[in-house]
Write a protein that holds these residues in place. Structure first.
Motif, mmCIF file in Angstrom:
data_model
loop_
_atom_site.group_PDB
_atom_site.id
_atom_site.type_symbol
_atom_site.label_atom_id
_atom_site.label_comp_id
_atom_site.label_asym_id
_atom_site.label_seq_id
_atom_site.Cartn_x
_atom_site.Cartn_y
_atom_site.Cartn_z
ATOM 1 N N ASP A 161 74.571 40.871 8.453
ATOM 2 C CA ASP A 161 75.238 40.256 9.598
ATOM 3 C C ASP A 161 74.628 38.883 9.885
ATOM 4 O O ASP A 161 73.407 38.742 9.987
ATOM 5 C CB ASP A 161 75.097 41.167 10.828
ATOM 6 C CG ASP A 161 76.029 40.764 11.961
ATOM 7 O OD1 ASP A 161 76.379 39.566 12.038
ATOM 8 O OD2 ASP A 161 76.392 41.633 12.762
ATOM 9 N N GLU A 162 75.492 37.874 10.000
ATOM 10 C CA GLU A 162 75.024 36.521 10.265
ATOM 11 C C GLU A 162 74.242 36.435 11.581
ATOM 12 O O GLU A 162 73.323 35.632 11.720
ATOM 13 C CB GLU A 162 76.223 35.559 10.309
ATOM 14 C CG GLU A 162 76.957 35.413 8.986
ATOM 15 C CD GLU A 162 76.128 34.702 7.949
ATOM 16 O OE1 GLU A 162 75.334 33.829 8.333
ATOM 17 O OE2 GLU A 162 76.243 35.025 6.753
ATOM 18 N N ARG A 163 74.602 37.281 12.542
ATOM 19 C CA ARG A 163 73.926 37.246 13.837
ATOM 20 C C ARG A 163 72.491 37.752 13.757
ATOM 21 O O ARG A 163 71.715 37.611 14.716
ATOM 22 C CB ARG A 163 74.712 38.080 14.852
ATOM 23 C CG ARG A 163 76.090 37.502 15.189
ATOM 24 C CD ARG A 163 76.905 38.473 16.016
ATOM 25 N NE ARG A 163 77.180 39.705 15.266
ATOM 26 C CZ ARG A 163 77.859 40.743 15.766
ATOM 27 N NH1 ARG A 163 78.314 40.702 17.010
ATOM 28 N NH2 ARG A 163 78.077 41.810 15.018
ATOM 29 N N ALA A 164 72.109 38.369 12.623
ATOM 30 C CA ALA A 164 70.747 38.894 12.471
ATOM 31 C C ALA A 164 69.770 37.849 11.958
ATOM 32 O O ALA A 164 68.573 38.122 11.866
ATOM 33 C CB ALA A 164 70.749 40.099 11.529
ATOM 34 N N LYS A 183 74.285 47.574 15.629
ATOM 35 C CA LYS A 183 74.561 46.390 14.817
ATOM 36 C C LYS A 183 74.784 46.726 13.359
ATOM 37 O O LYS A 183 75.036 45.830 12.540
ATOM 38 C CB LYS A 183 73.428 45.377 14.974
ATOM 39 C CG LYS A 183 73.250 44.896 16.412
ATOM 40 C CD LYS A 183 72.193 43.839 16.529
ATOM 41 C CE LYS A 183 71.991 43.421 17.980
ATOM 42 N NZ LYS A 183 73.207 42.830 18.564
ATOM 43 N N GLY A 184 74.655 48.017 12.999
ATOM 44 C CA GLY A 184 75.006 48.440 11.658
ATOM 45 C C GLY A 184 73.849 48.484 10.690
ATOM 46 O O GLY A 184 72.671 48.457 11.090
ATOM 47 N N THR A 202 72.528 46.331 8.851
ATOM 48 C CA THR A 202 71.583 45.219 8.932
ATOM 49 C C THR A 202 70.413 45.545 9.846
ATOM 50 O O THR A 202 69.273 45.119 9.608
ATOM 51 C CB THR A 202 72.294 43.954 9.431
ATOM 52 O OG1 THR A 202 73.375 43.649 8.554
ATOM 53 C CG2 THR A 202 71.340 42.774 9.470
ATOM 54 N N ASP A 241 78.426 48.191 1.949
ATOM 55 C CA ASP A 241 79.475 48.303 2.949
ATOM 56 C C ASP A 241 79.477 49.704 3.549
ATOM 57 O O ASP A 241 79.965 50.651 2.952
ATOM 58 C CB ASP A 241 80.836 48.007 2.303
ATOM 59 C CG ASP A 241 81.975 48.051 3.314
ATOM 60 O OD1 ASP A 241 81.693 47.989 4.525
ATOM 61 O OD2 ASP A 241 83.132 48.170 2.875
#
Length: 331
Positions: A224-227, A136-137, A139, A106
């Motif tokens: 991230d799920e978007r990745a 996007k962090g 990820t 985190d």
């Protein structure tokens, strides 16, 4: 050794506190993350990082000792991933591998590099010039490391394919295939493929889990799920690499079998030639042995043409045997 430590917010690098704890708190409060890069740290150097980020002791032990297979492990407060980048050395036609350990949690990413083949400097440089991706962090860091590692696998596979074509040409050349060094070179090449496979093969299941396509369950935390589509793309590239490695391994095995068959045929040809010359040498030896027994009563011993007749007989038989063996391909 700590190579770099930075706080990233909205895809841009910012100047943050030197203390890890303060930097992590600041990054989380601002919706960013901390990225710490280390190169072959000692246990003492890594203790402070472990305490500040709450890393699992088993993962820390793996990161310090290295020599790990590519894998993905999920802990309560972080993920632990292992990548094995490979380096192709054109001077020696050799493949060597390094290791990159990634702790993802985190608001933080901790990367530990072992060896010289890791692409972390290039990855950080690329991300810092692509703020839309870096935004996007954490990820994005994992994706960029996986993408750079697998893309370099493709380059190494291409280099190995070129080397294999050269080796194949050498084996099937009229003269090169009989070299005493050819077999050892084939075995060395097979060892390079084995080293390559150790890096690429075990990476498949971790990428499948990151892509969310694993049969064992849903995606993993802290990612991230978007990745998922991006990791699926990397997984597809890895599949191509593994198929290429399998093809290289099968082909080099076939080349080795062909080389051994060629050597066996050459040995048989050599034995036939030796046998033919031995048979040709045996005929005059037998005749000379018979007439060298020195018995008092032997035919033609006192005949004036005995010596030239025996020499002519020997020569005639030698010519006859030579033509016979030549016709049958023994000479």
């Amino acid at each position: 050794m700590i190579v770099d430590c930075a706080v990233y917010r909205d895809g841009h690098r910012t100047k943050g506190p030197e203390d890890f704890s303060d930097a992590l708190a600041e990054a989380r409060a601002a919706g960013g993350f901390v990225w710490i890069g280390l190169h072959e740290p000692t246990e003492k150097e890594f203790d402070h990082v472990t305490q500040e980020f709450g890393l699992h002791p088993l993962a820390v032990e793996d990161a310090l000792n290295a020599h790990q297979r590519p894998k993905l492990e999920v802990y309560d407060d972080s993920l632990f991933l292992v990548f094995k980048p490979v380096v192709y050395e054109p001077e020696s036609d050799a493949v060597s591998s390094g290791e990159v350990m990634v702790f993802l949690g985190d608001g933080f990413v901790v990367t530990v590099r072992h060896g010289e083949g890791a692409p972390l400097a290039a990855v950080r440089h690329r991300l810092e010039h692509e703020p839309q991706l870096l935004a996007k962090g954490p990820t994005a860091v994992v994706y960029a490391i996986a993408d750079a590692t697998v893309d370099h696998y493709l380059d190494v596979a291409t280099e190995l394919q070129t080397d294999l074509e050269e080796l194949e040409a050498e084996v099937f050349s009229p003269d090169g295939g009989g070299s005493r060094h050819t077999a050892s070179r084939i075995y060395r090449f097979k060892r390079q493929i084995l080293e390559f496979r150790r890096a690429t093969g075990p990476l498949g299941p971790p990428l499948t889990r990151l892509a969310g396509t694993s049969a064992s369950g849903p995606g993993v935390p802290f990612v991230d799920e978007r990745a998922r589509p991006f990791f699926r793309d990397v997984s597809d590239h890895l599949t191509r690499v593994n198929e290429s490695v399998e093809g290289l391994d099968r082909l080099v095995t076939d080349i080795l079998s062909a080389h051994l068959a060629q050597m066996s045929v050459r040995q048989n040809d050599d034995m036939r030639k030796i046998s033919a010359w031995a048979a040709m040498a045996a005929v005059p030896t037998m005749i000379a042995g018979i007439y060298g027994m020195n018995f008092e009563h032997m035919p033609e011993l006192r005949w004036v043409w005995s010596y030239p007749a025996v020499i002519a007989l020997m020569a005639g038989l030698e010519v006859l045997l030579y033509r016979l063996f030549k016709h049958r391909g023994w000479l």
